[in-house]
Write a protein that holds these residues in place. Structure first.
Motif, PDB file in Angstrom:
ATOM      1  N   GLY A   6       8.200  17.923   4.235  1.00 30.51           N
ATOM      2  CA  GLY A   6       8.505  19.120   5.007  1.00 30.51           C
ATOM      3  C   GLY A   6       7.317  19.881   5.553  1.00 30.51           C
ATOM      4  N   TYR A   7       6.125  19.342   5.502  1.00 31.57           N
ATOM      5  CA  TYR A   7       4.965  20.031   6.060  1.00 31.57           C
ATOM      6  C   TYR A   7       5.107  20.154   7.566  1.00 31.57           C
ATOM      7  CZ  TYR A   7       0.226  20.853   7.701  1.00 31.57           C
ATOM      8  OH  TYR A   7      -0.869  21.360   8.331  1.00 31.57           O
ATOM      9  N   GLN A   8       4.715  21.304   8.106  1.00 28.52           N
ATOM     10  CA  GLN A   8       4.713  21.516   9.544  1.00 28.52           C
ATOM     11  C   GLN A   8       3.329  21.984   9.959  1.00 28.52           C
ATOM     12  OE1 GLN A   8       7.638  24.535  10.190  1.00 28.52           O
ATOM     13  NE2 GLN A   8       9.330  23.087  10.301  1.00 28.52           N
TER      14      GLN A   8
ATOM     15  N   LYS B  51       0.834  -1.197   0.000  1.00 25.38           N
ATOM     16  CA  LYS B  51       0.000   0.000   0.000  1.00 25.38           C
ATOM     17  C   LYS B  51       0.872   1.250   0.000  1.00 25.38           C
ATOM     18  CE  LYS B  51      -4.292  -1.213   2.283  1.00 25.38           C
ATOM     19  NZ  LYS B  51      -5.117  -0.957   3.468  1.00 25.38           N
ATOM     20  N   PRO B  52       0.457   2.265  -0.720  1.00 29.35           N
ATOM     21  CA  PRO B  52       1.198   3.529  -0.655  1.00 29.35           C
ATOM     22  C   PRO B  52       0.987   4.181   0.717  1.00 29.35           C
ATOM     23  CG  PRO B  52      -0.783   3.788  -1.973  1.00 29.35           C
ATOM     24  CD  PRO B  52      -0.671   2.327  -1.647  1.00 29.35           C
ATOM     25  N   PRO B  53       1.909   5.025   1.139  1.00 27.28           N
ATOM     26  CA  PRO B  53       1.752   5.663   2.443  1.00 27.28           C
ATOM     27  C   PRO B  53       0.545   6.587   2.461  1.00 27.28           C
ATOM     28  CG  PRO B  53       3.589   6.621   1.251  1.00 27.28           C
ATOM     29  CD  PRO B  53       3.124   5.435   0.471  1.00 27.28           C
ATOM     30  N   ALA B  54       0.032   6.827   3.648  1.00 28.90           N
ATOM     31  CA  ALA B  54      -1.129   7.703   3.794  1.00 28.90           C
ATOM     32  C   ALA B  54      -0.768   9.115   3.347  1.00 28.90           C
ATOM     33  CB  ALA B  54      -1.596   7.706   5.244  1.00 28.90           C
ATOM     34  N   TYR B  55      -1.762   9.882   2.996  1.00 28.62           N
ATOM     35  CA  TYR B  55      -1.564  11.245   2.510  1.00 28.62           C
ATOM     36  C   TYR B  55      -0.847  12.101   3.543  1.00 28.62           C
ATOM     37  CZ  TYR B  55      -2.750  15.798   0.563  1.00 28.62           C
ATOM     38  OH  TYR B  55      -2.692  17.071   0.058  1.00 28.62           O
ATOM     39  N   GLU B  56      -1.235  11.972   4.809  1.00 30.18           N
ATOM     40  CA  GLU B  56      -0.627  12.774   5.859  1.00 30.18           C
ATOM     41  C   GLU B  56       0.850  12.428   6.050  1.00 30.18           C
ATOM     42  OE1 GLU B  56      -3.418  10.970   6.322  1.00 30.18           O
ATOM     43  OE2 GLU B  56      -4.927  12.567   6.329  1.00 30.18           O
ATOM     44  N   GLU B  57       1.200  11.162   5.944  1.00 29.08           N
ATOM     45  CA  GLU B  57       2.597  10.750   6.088  1.00 29.08           C
ATOM     46  C   GLU B  57       3.459  11.349   4.983  1.00 29.08           C
ATOM     47  OE1 GLU B  57       2.677   6.521   6.140  1.00 29.08           O
ATOM     48  OE2 GLU B  57       1.415   6.379   7.924  1.00 29.08           O
TER      49      GLU B  57
ATOM     50  N   GLU C 198       1.436  25.447  14.590  1.00 25.74           N
ATOM     51  CA  GLU C 198       2.173  25.751  15.813  1.00 25.74           C
ATOM     52  C   GLU C 198       3.680  25.575  15.621  1.00 25.74           C
ATOM     53  OE1 GLU C 198      -0.415  23.503  15.797  1.00 25.74           O
ATOM     54  OE2 GLU C 198      -1.943  24.879  16.565  1.00 25.74           O
ATOM     55  N   GLU C 199       4.081  24.508  14.960  1.00 27.80           N
ATOM     56  CA  GLU C 199       5.512  24.269  14.717  1.00 27.80           C
ATOM     57  C   GLU C 199       6.102  25.338  13.807  1.00 27.80           C
ATOM     58  OE1 GLU C 199       5.725  20.384  13.084  1.00 27.80           O
ATOM     59  OE2 GLU C 199       5.431  19.382  15.003  1.00 27.80           O
ATOM     60  N   ALA C 200       5.371  25.714  12.774  1.00 26.57           N
ATOM     61  CA  ALA C 200       5.862  26.745  11.859  1.00 26.57           C
ATOM     62  C   ALA C 200       5.962  28.090  12.565  1.00 26.57           C
ATOM     63  CB  ALA C 200       4.943  26.843  10.646  1.00 26.57           C
ATOM     64  N   LEU C 201       5.009  28.386  13.432  1.00 32.43           N
ATOM     65  CA  LEU C 201       5.036  29.639  14.182  1.00 32.43           C
ATOM     66  C   LEU C 201       6.245  29.691  15.107  1.00 32.43           C
ATOM     67  CD1 LEU C 201       3.594  32.281  14.942  1.00 32.43           C
ATOM     68  CD2 LEU C 201       2.320  30.978  16.640  1.00 32.43           C
ATOM     69  N   LYS C 202       6.495  28.601  15.820  1.00 29.48           N
ATOM     70  CA  LYS C 202       7.665  28.556  16.709  1.00 29.48           C
ATOM     71  C   LYS C 202       8.967  28.674  15.923  1.00 29.48           C
ATOM     72  CE  LYS C 202       5.520  25.834  20.352  1.00 29.48           C
ATOM     73  NZ  LYS C 202       5.493  24.543  21.046  1.00 29.48           N
ATOM     74  N   ALA C 203       9.049  28.012  14.775  1.00 25.41           N
ATOM     75  CA  ALA C 203      10.258  28.077  13.961  1.00 25.41           C
ATOM     76  C   ALA C 203      10.486  29.501  13.453  1.00 25.41           C
ATOM     77  CB  ALA C 203      10.160  27.108  12.783  1.00 25.41           C
ATOM     78  N   PHE C 204       9.432  30.174  13.035  1.00 26.82           N
ATOM     79  CA  PHE C 204       9.562  31.546  12.550  1.00 26.82           C
ATOM     80  C   PHE C 204       9.994  32.480  13.677  1.00 26.82           C
ATOM     81  CE2 PHE C 204       7.716  35.781  12.069  1.00 26.82           C
ATOM     82  CZ  PHE C 204       8.357  36.185  10.908  1.00 26.82           C
TER      83      PHE C 204
END
Length: 71
Positions: A44-46, A32-38, A49-55
């Motif tokens: 590189g999707y964040q 099976k192909p990996p799930a869309y979210e994986e 909250e993670e993107a805000l902290k990184a910025f």
């Protein structure tokens, strides 16, 4: 015109009929192909909250996001 339609119908039936008796094999689950979210996290999707902290860490500034999306 009707003759051409009849000939085309007979030819298409002759081409499809041999396929009816063939055995169909199912594929196994481990291919099976990996799930869309994986896939998103792999490229590189964040989360917001993670993107805000990184910025904030990169720019040394605090950023306040709107609570409600403007229309």
């Amino acid at each position: 015109m009707k003759r051409n339609i009849c000939i085309m119908l007979i030819i298409s039936c002759a081409l499809v009929t041999p396929k009816i008796g063939e055995t169909v094999f199912a594929t196994s689950n481990h291919n099976k192909p990996p799930a869309y979210e994986e896939t998103l996290f792999e490229i590189g999707y964040q989360s917001v909250e993670e993107a805000l902290k990184a910025f904030e860490h990169q720019s040394n500034q605090s950023l306040k996001l709107p609570v409600k999306v403007p229309l």
